[in-house]
Write an enzyme that holds these catalytic residues in place. Sequence first.
Site, PDB file in Angstrom:
ATOM      1  N   ILE A   1      10.666  15.007   2.390  1.00 58.04           N
ATOM      2  CA  ILE A   1      10.669  16.317   3.049  1.00 58.04           C
ATOM      3  C   ILE A   1      11.068  16.141   4.516  1.00 58.04           C
ATOM      4  CG2 ILE A   1       9.173  18.200   3.846  1.00 58.04           C
ATOM      5  CD1 ILE A   1       7.566  17.839   1.240  1.00 58.04           C
TER       6      ILE A   1
ATOM      7  N   HIS B   1      19.867  20.364  -5.021  1.00 61.65           N
ATOM      8  CA  HIS B   1      18.589  20.438  -5.734  1.00 61.65           C
ATOM      9  C   HIS B   1      18.868  20.821  -7.185  1.00 61.65           C
ATOM     10  CE1 HIS B   1      14.333  20.710  -6.288  1.00 61.65           C
ATOM     11  NE2 HIS B   1      14.422  21.972  -6.703  1.00 61.65           N
TER      12      HIS B   1
HETATM   13  C1  GRF Z   1      19.748  13.815  -8.264  1.00 65.49           C
HETATM   14  O1  GRF Z   1      19.342  14.288  -9.538  1.00 65.49           O
HETATM   15  C2  GRF Z   1      19.194  14.713  -7.225  1.00 65.49           C
HETATM   16  O2  GRF Z   1      19.181  16.068  -7.579  1.00 65.49           O
HETATM   17  C3  GRF Z   1      17.792  14.206  -7.140  1.00 65.49           C
HETATM   18  O3  GRF Z   1      17.914  12.798  -7.213  1.00 65.49           O
HETATM   19  C4  GRF Z   1      19.102  12.512  -7.895  1.00 65.49           C
HETATM   20  C5  GRF Z   1      19.971  11.762  -6.914  1.00 65.49           C
HETATM   21  O4  GRF Z   1      20.796  11.014  -7.612  1.00 65.49           O
HETATM   22  N1  GRF Z   1      17.182  14.583  -5.897  1.00 65.49           N
HETATM   23  P1  GRF Z   1      21.828  10.056  -6.820  1.00 65.49           P
HETATM   24  O5  GRF Z   1      21.015   9.180  -5.901  1.00 65.49           O
HETATM   25  O6  GRF Z   1      22.775  10.928  -6.061  1.00 65.49           O
HETATM   26  O7  GRF Z   1      22.494   9.309  -7.930  1.00 65.49           O
END
Ligand code: GRF
Length: 225
Positions: A119, A139
């Site tokens: 956060i 998100h």
């Molecule tokens: C994604 O699903 C994002 O939404 C979530 O963590 C994952 C990140 O994946 N917060 P990456 O590190 O970009 O492969």
Amino acid sequence: MSRELNILVLISGSGSNLQALIDASAKGLLGHARIHRVISSLADAYGLTRAANHQIPSQVHRLKEYYASIPKEDKEGRKAAREQFNTDLANIVVHGSKHGSVADYVRPDLVVCAGWMLILSPAFLNVVAEVNLPIINLHPALPGAFDGTHAIDRAWQAGQDGLITEGGVMIHKVIVEVDRGEPLLVKKLDLRKDETLEQYEERVHSTEHVAIVEGTKLALDEVKL
Ligand code: GRF
């Protein structure tokens, strides 16, 4: 001819969304913009390797280092440490160093949270806002649906329980309220009863890899030089 825009990407994990941005930039899909720095909240994030593979400077900014000398039960102490983590991160992003401006530092024009799992508090957001630096976040849920962590699992489960029929992915502006900033881009996904979590997750991630590029482009189009 407008100058090249600089994108700073925040990551915490595998960096597949960072990779999508790197690939898009290489294909010229981000116009006059380049990813000029990556900051990871974890030292073992594979996204750091992806950055290195493309000669993108990176650094690690770990909350654990700020907590190191503070006992778990010292709630106030850890709260202050977390604020310092955020303040230092803001200075690193805006000025290039937690200890003040670095002479030849190139300030980003846009910050993209691509799988950044911490956060960002007002201590960070206020410093970034002071210099009108836009920050967006990926998100894996629809606006207001499943804020915070484990959004993919929670959406899938709600679908299995027959509570909702749609999940999705969004790119939104980052504000103090977690995952509540104005959406720049929303991509809906139908939730299927006969689909496993892994199958749904796969659809989410491939949708993310498109959304992160489209959303970043939209944010870049709003950048006022
Ligand atoms: C994604 O699903 C994002 O939404 C979530 O963590 C994952 C990140 O994946 N917060 P990456 O590190 O970009 O492969």
